[in-house]
Design an enzyme around this catalytic site. Sequence first.
Site, mmCIF file in Angstrom:
data_model
loop_
_atom_site.group_PDB
_atom_site.id
_atom_site.type_symbol
_atom_site.label_atom_id
_atom_site.label_comp_id
_atom_site.label_asym_id
_atom_site.label_seq_id
_atom_site.Cartn_x
_atom_site.Cartn_y
_atom_site.Cartn_z
ATOM 1 C CE LYS A 94 2.593 -3.385 -0.965
ATOM 2 N NZ LYS A 94 1.414 -3.294 -0.120
ATOM 3 N N GLY A 196 -11.996 4.140 -4.963
ATOM 4 C CA GLY A 196 -11.815 2.806 -5.536
ATOM 5 C C GLY A 196 -12.359 1.754 -4.588
ATOM 6 C CG HIS A 197 -11.062 -2.315 -5.096
ATOM 7 N ND1 HIS A 197 -10.028 -2.086 -5.964
ATOM 8 C CD2 HIS A 197 -11.880 -3.175 -5.716
ATOM 9 C CE1 HIS A 197 -10.214 -2.788 -7.068
ATOM 10 N NE2 HIS A 197 -11.341 -3.463 -6.944
ATOM 11 C CB VAL A 198 -10.091 1.222 0.361
ATOM 12 C CG1 VAL A 198 -10.204 1.590 1.827
ATOM 13 C CG2 VAL A 198 -9.212 -0.011 0.202
#
Length: 367
Positions: A94, A196-198
Amino acid sequence: MTSEIINSKDLPKVDPVFGQLSFDNHEQIVFCNDKDTGLKAIIGIHNTVLGPALGGTRMWQYNNEWEALNDVLRLSRGMTFKSAVAGLNLGGGKAVIIGNAKTQKTPELMKKFGEFVHSLSGKYITAEDVGMETSDMDLVRDVTPYVTGISESRGGAGNPSPITAYGVFMGMKAAAKQKYGSDVLEDKRVIVQGIGHVGESLVEHLTNEGAKVVIADINQERLEAVSKKYGATIFTGDNLYGLDADIYAPCALGATVNDATINQLKVDIIAGAANNQLANEVVHGNMLQEKGILYAPDFVVNAGGIINVYAELEGYGKTEIMRKTENIYNTTLEIFNLADSKGITTHAASLEVAKARIETRKKENQQ
Ligand code: NAD
């Protein structure tokens, strides 16, 4: 500023990297600095036994470097176990970029970051995380091939978030099957924290199945838009964790499952997309087990995104992406069964599965 030799007795007592609480035998930590673009980043490579360390880049305004280092250590470790459980030939890595993604992110900074990624010769492969867009990965792609999550027009697999949401939905269904004997979520009251996106895509799956969805977010505009689109109820009280509901889906930030919240939670199941949901894996895993709350481990159910970007490396298409993501249902059930049979927490069971796969590969590689 001049540099000076510091007497070791004046330095902090804790070793700065290897002595960090979140340090878990990470293979390599790379600190990246570029004065011209203002880039300050840390790349964490936790484990590469199964393959190159793949994991997204997060851009966040950390309060200090300790926070950034701690985050990259925790997140990269999580990626090792996520890919291992999902059966992918990938290690865990990461990256974090220290700064405000809205005001400090420039094309020059992203390209410079890409050069640092490139310098690792493929040992670390990056992708999007919080604060990153597909267009940022396209900039990184200009300087290195070691990037996924690029736009479809450039050969990428596209936005991973709907796939992540589908995987979370599968994991949640497996948890319902385990807890209630049926995986049908119709009429179940589900709290989705973070749309959000998910989160939004998860709300879509849930409302399609007839679940009663309560949504919470710090962004009022999104709340209204998502509520209107899917008929979800906006949470208006002052204590989300104490809400009478069946399932809690953390889809915003990590560490929301902690001493304070577990004591208030009335749900039967926790299954969501956020990484590192348990503030302390052991303590809070045990507390949930004692309270009879079934926890679908975060890195097991949110693997859809990594499955999606892995397709870019392996060259498989949407059908295989969906098949692998749907399989999260079976994997989650297997982990619940293992936890039951051994009397351990579901989190511990998922770590066991991941570590066993890594150990087996390590032995194979040594032969
Ligand atoms: P996002 O940034 O699109 O959405 C996060 C949402 O949470 C935003 O709407 C934000 O306003 C809201 N939020 C922030 N703080 C909040 C708070 N205190 N209370 C309520 N809402 C809050 O992120 P995303 O891509 O949807 O990812 C959500 C989570 O899932 C993150 O933790 C991410 O690391 C994890 N995750 C995402 C993917 C993926 O494919 N996008 C894959 C694996 C894990």
